[in-house]
Write a protein that holds these residues in place. Structure first.
Motif, PDB file in Angstrom:
ATOM      1  N   TYR A 297      36.484  40.715  36.340  1.00  0.00           N
ATOM      2  CA  TYR A 297      36.192  41.824  37.247  1.00  0.00           C
ATOM      3  C   TYR A 297      37.408  42.754  37.367  1.00  0.00           C
ATOM      4  O   TYR A 297      38.538  42.288  37.566  1.00  0.00           O
ATOM      5  CB  TYR A 297      35.799  41.253  38.613  1.00  0.00           C
ATOM      6  CG  TYR A 297      35.395  42.302  39.616  1.00  0.00           C
ATOM      7  CD1 TYR A 297      34.451  43.274  39.297  1.00  0.00           C
ATOM      8  CD2 TYR A 297      35.952  42.318  40.887  1.00  0.00           C
ATOM      9  CE1 TYR A 297      34.079  44.235  40.224  1.00  0.00           C
ATOM     10  CE2 TYR A 297      35.583  43.269  41.818  1.00  0.00           C
ATOM     11  CZ  TYR A 297      34.649  44.228  41.474  1.00  0.00           C
ATOM     12  OH  TYR A 297      34.284  45.184  42.388  1.00  0.00           O
TER      13      TYR A 297
ATOM     14  N   CYS B  78      37.159  34.094  38.515  1.00  0.00           N
ATOM     15  CA  CYS B  78      35.856  34.609  38.915  1.00  0.00           C
ATOM     16  C   CYS B  78      34.781  33.683  38.355  1.00  0.00           C
ATOM     17  O   CYS B  78      34.711  33.480  37.140  1.00  0.00           O
ATOM     18  CB  CYS B  78      35.717  36.022  38.350  1.00  0.00           C
ATOM     19  SG  CYS B  78      34.263  36.896  38.918  1.00  0.00           S
TER      20      CYS B  78
ATOM     21  N   ASP C 282      36.574  34.005  43.059  1.00  0.00           N
ATOM     22  CA  ASP C 282      35.602  35.030  43.432  1.00  0.00           C
ATOM     23  C   ASP C 282      34.210  34.504  43.076  1.00  0.00           C
ATOM     24  O   ASP C 282      33.851  34.389  41.903  1.00  0.00           O
ATOM     25  CB  ASP C 282      35.935  36.316  42.661  1.00  0.00           C
ATOM     26  CG  ASP C 282      35.047  37.478  43.062  1.00  0.00           C
ATOM     27  OD1 ASP C 282      33.985  37.241  43.662  1.00  0.00           O
ATOM     28  OD2 ASP C 282      35.426  38.624  42.750  1.00  0.00           O
TER      29      ASP C 282
ATOM     30  N   ALA D  30      31.211  35.859  43.830  1.00  0.00           N
ATOM     31  CA  ALA D  30      30.237  36.909  44.164  1.00  0.00           C
ATOM     32  C   ALA D  30      28.819  36.560  43.688  1.00  0.00           C
ATOM     33  O   ALA D  30      27.837  36.958  44.307  1.00  0.00           O
ATOM     34  CB  ALA D  30      30.683  38.241  43.561  1.00  0.00           C
ATOM     35  N   TYR D  31      28.726  35.817  42.569  1.00  0.00           N
ATOM     36  CA  TYR D  31      27.406  35.559  41.965  1.00  0.00           C
ATOM     37  C   TYR D  31      26.963  34.104  42.089  1.00  0.00           C
ATOM     38  O   TYR D  31      26.025  33.685  41.426  1.00  0.00           O
ATOM     39  CB  TYR D  31      27.446  35.950  40.475  1.00  0.00           C
ATOM     40  CG  TYR D  31      27.778  37.409  40.274  1.00  0.00           C
ATOM     41  CD1 TYR D  31      26.783  38.380  40.365  1.00  0.00           C
ATOM     42  CD2 TYR D  31      29.082  37.824  40.022  1.00  0.00           C
ATOM     43  CE1 TYR D  31      27.083  39.718  40.206  1.00  0.00           C
ATOM     44  CE2 TYR D  31      29.393  39.163  39.864  1.00  0.00           C
ATOM     45  CZ  TYR D  31      28.391  40.106  39.956  1.00  0.00           C
ATOM     46  OH  TYR D  31      28.683  41.437  39.809  1.00  0.00           O
TER      47      TYR D  31
ATOM     48  N   LYS E 143      25.181  40.767  46.490  1.00  0.00           N
ATOM     49  CA  LYS E 143      24.428  40.399  45.278  1.00  0.00           C
ATOM     50  C   LYS E 143      23.126  39.698  45.662  1.00  0.00           C
ATOM     51  O   LYS E 143      22.112  40.347  45.835  1.00  0.00           O
ATOM     52  CB  LYS E 143      25.313  39.532  44.374  1.00  0.00           C
ATOM     53  CG  LYS E 143      26.683  40.146  44.076  1.00  0.00           C
ATOM     54  CD  LYS E 143      26.578  41.435  43.294  1.00  0.00           C
ATOM     55  CE  LYS E 143      27.945  42.062  43.059  1.00  0.00           C
ATOM     56  NZ  LYS E 143      27.871  43.333  42.351  1.00  0.00           N
TER      57      LYS E 143
ATOM     58  N   ARG F  38      28.109  46.722  52.760  1.00  0.00           N
ATOM     59  CA  ARG F  38      29.509  46.344  52.566  1.00  0.00           C
ATOM     60  C   ARG F  38      29.896  45.184  53.475  1.00  0.00           C
ATOM     61  O   ARG F  38      30.491  45.380  54.538  1.00  0.00           O
ATOM     62  CB  ARG F  38      30.472  47.536  52.796  1.00  0.00           C
ATOM     63  CG  ARG F  38      30.091  48.835  52.139  1.00  0.00           C
ATOM     64  CD  ARG F  38      29.891  48.699  50.639  1.00  0.00           C
ATOM     65  NE  ARG F  38      31.087  48.247  49.958  1.00  0.00           N
ATOM     66  CZ  ARG F  38      31.082  47.228  49.096  1.00  0.00           C
ATOM     67  NH1 ARG F  38      29.968  46.559  48.822  1.00  0.00           N
ATOM     68  NH2 ARG F  38      32.194  46.870  48.505  1.00  0.00           N
TER      69      ARG F  38
HETATM   70  C1  LIG Z   1      33.022  39.526  40.566  1.00  0.00           C
HETATM   71  C2  LIG Z   1      32.878  40.555  41.624  1.00  0.00           C
HETATM   72  N1  LIG Z   1      33.597  40.436  42.738  1.00  0.00           N
HETATM   73  C3  LIG Z   1      33.501  41.333  43.723  1.00  0.00           C
HETATM   74  C4  LIG Z   1      32.670  42.425  43.603  1.00  0.00           C
HETATM   75  C5  LIG Z   1      32.627  43.410  44.723  1.00  0.00           C
HETATM   76  O1  LIG Z   1      31.694  42.980  45.634  1.00  0.00           O
HETATM   77  P1  LIG Z   1      31.497  43.682  47.034  1.00  0.00           P
HETATM   78  O2  LIG Z   1      30.283  44.525  46.924  1.00  0.00           O
HETATM   79  O3  LIG Z   1      31.334  42.540  47.985  1.00  0.00           O
HETATM   80  O4  LIG Z   1      32.725  44.481  47.325  1.00  0.00           O
HETATM   81  C6  LIG Z   1      31.899  42.596  42.454  1.00  0.00           C
HETATM   82  C7  LIG Z   1      31.017  43.752  42.306  1.00  0.00           C
HETATM   83  O5  LIG Z   1      30.369  44.001  41.342  1.00  0.00           O
HETATM   84  C8  LIG Z   1      32.011  41.637  41.439  1.00  0.00           C
HETATM   85  O6  LIG Z   1      31.322  41.742  40.302  1.00  0.00           O
END
Ligand SMILES: Cc1ncc(COP(=O)(O)O)c(C=O)c1O
Length: 351
Positions: free
Chosen positions: A105, A150, A181, A183-184, A211, A219
């Motif tokens: 990322y 990530c 991280d 996020a997914y 996500k 946000r």
């Molecule tokens: C791996 C990763 N971390 C963080 C983010 C950012 O996420 P947020 O919308 O919570 O700022 C993204 C956004 O695409 C992402 O792919």
């Protein structure tokens, strides 16, 4: 390793900083509020008052969702803000740095550059994009304060090996923070590493509602970490990061009635991902479809330019990732609705 030693990895000026104390920090008592220079007349929207700096109702909700206690949680404006806060707390400009494992990322290195922190890399080993643990250990130096991992990784989609990550937490227990991280993570069959937070005080986990929870527009991200790390981040976050309308939307979205809907959507995306994978694997101009536990697929194709053009001509936007080192010929496709994916497949027959 004591948490005190880990906290000492932070910038001295942040450790010594006396943070701004907003009126709502000083008192949240019910009564006639004459302490924050707000307009006393209740507007039709009801937004004349500043919000709580870290709304207790949301801390409770997210704490329960992620399985952490409230002192282990900081609510941020998306995980992008969390990345920025971590770097600003731990990296002294022109002195400290971060370590990343590309391709990954992009915001880790962007936020580091803005802060004047240097960026060291230990690329993932293709084709499976696994962690190169030896390279991470070799590249590390005492001024590297944060190691960003990530999992599932964007843009490759794979989950990182848990034993490798925990091994890094152990090895760097007194040397650096390991920031995962996630996020997914909701799209993956693997579980969050939150359960290891108590074992490794240097482990920091980033989560987001952008996500799987379908709330990219509001946000709302979270940092999960040792309470003393959270306390440091709280020192530098803006006084009122969570606007009142955001709080209301998020609490509604996380209500029990929405739980089933979110689970259904995640399941649908997982099914669609595998369906699209099968389609792509049989496509004449696809070289390789990478393993993914996220809501997107990374695909190596004969001509990314042609794929971009054909999709664009049919009103579909996918992402060209072919200029990223290690990803030549790759495009990244987010999994859409079943209808959207059907249209995509029809369009891709033109390539
Ligand atoms: C791996 C990763 N971390 C963080 C983010 C950012 O996420 P947020 O919308 O919570 O700022 C993204 C956004 O695409 C992402 O792919």
């Amino acid at each position: 390793m004591s948490i005190g030693q880990l906290i000492n990895l932070a910038r001295k000026d942040v450790i010594n900083l006396v943070p701004y104390r907003s009126a709502r920090n000083e008192s949240n008592q019910v009564g006639i509020h004459l302490d924050a220079n707000e307009n006393p007349f209740v507007s039709s929207s009801g937004f004349n008052r500043y919000p709580e700096p870290q709304p207790v109702s949301l801390l409770q909700k997210l704490g329960a969702l992620y399985g952490v206690s409230e002192p282990q949680l900081l609510i941020t404006r998306g995980s992008d803000e969390a990345i920025d806060l971590l770097i600003r707390v731990f990296c002294q400009a022109n002195q400290d740095g971060i370590l990343i494992t590309p391709p990954t990322y992009g915001m880790y290195s962007v936020s580091a550059s803005i802060q004047g922190a240097f960026i060291e890399s230990a690329p993932l080993l293709s084709r499976e994009f696994v962690l190169d643990v030896d390279a991470i250990i070799k590249q590390w130096q005492p001024t590297i304060k944060l190691i960003f991992l990530c999992s599932p990784n964007n843009p490759t989609g794979n989950i990182l090996d848990v034993d490798a990550v925990l091994g890094l937490c152990e090895y760097f227990c007194d040397k650096a923070l390991i920031v995962i991280d996630e996020a997914y993570i909701e799209f993956s069959t693997s579980k969050s590493l939150t359960r290891f937070l108590n074992q490794f005080p240097n482990l920091v986990i980033l989560r987001t509602l952008s996500k799987a929870y379908g709330l990219a527009g509001v946000r709302c991200g979270s940092v999960l970490a040792h309470p003393e790390i959270i306390a440091l981040l709280r020192k530098i976050i803006a006084p009122y990061p969570i606007p009142t309308p955001v709080l209301q939307v998020v609490l509604d979205a996380l209500s029990e009635t929405n739980d089933e809907r979110i689970k259904f959507q995640i399941k649908s995306i997982q099914i669609q991902r595998e369906e699209l994978r099968t389609f792509l694997q049989n496509h004449a101009s696809v070289k390789y479809v990478y393993a993914s536990e996220a809501n997107f697929l990374l695909v190596a194709v004969d001509s990314p330019k042609q794929w971009m053009e054909v999709c664009r001509d049919h009103g579909i936007v996918i992402r060209d990732r072919s200029n990223i080192p290690g990803l030549s010929n790759c495009v990244r496709i987010t999994i859409g609705t079943p209808e959207g994916n059907k249209t995509l497949q029809e369009v891709l027959r033109h390539v």
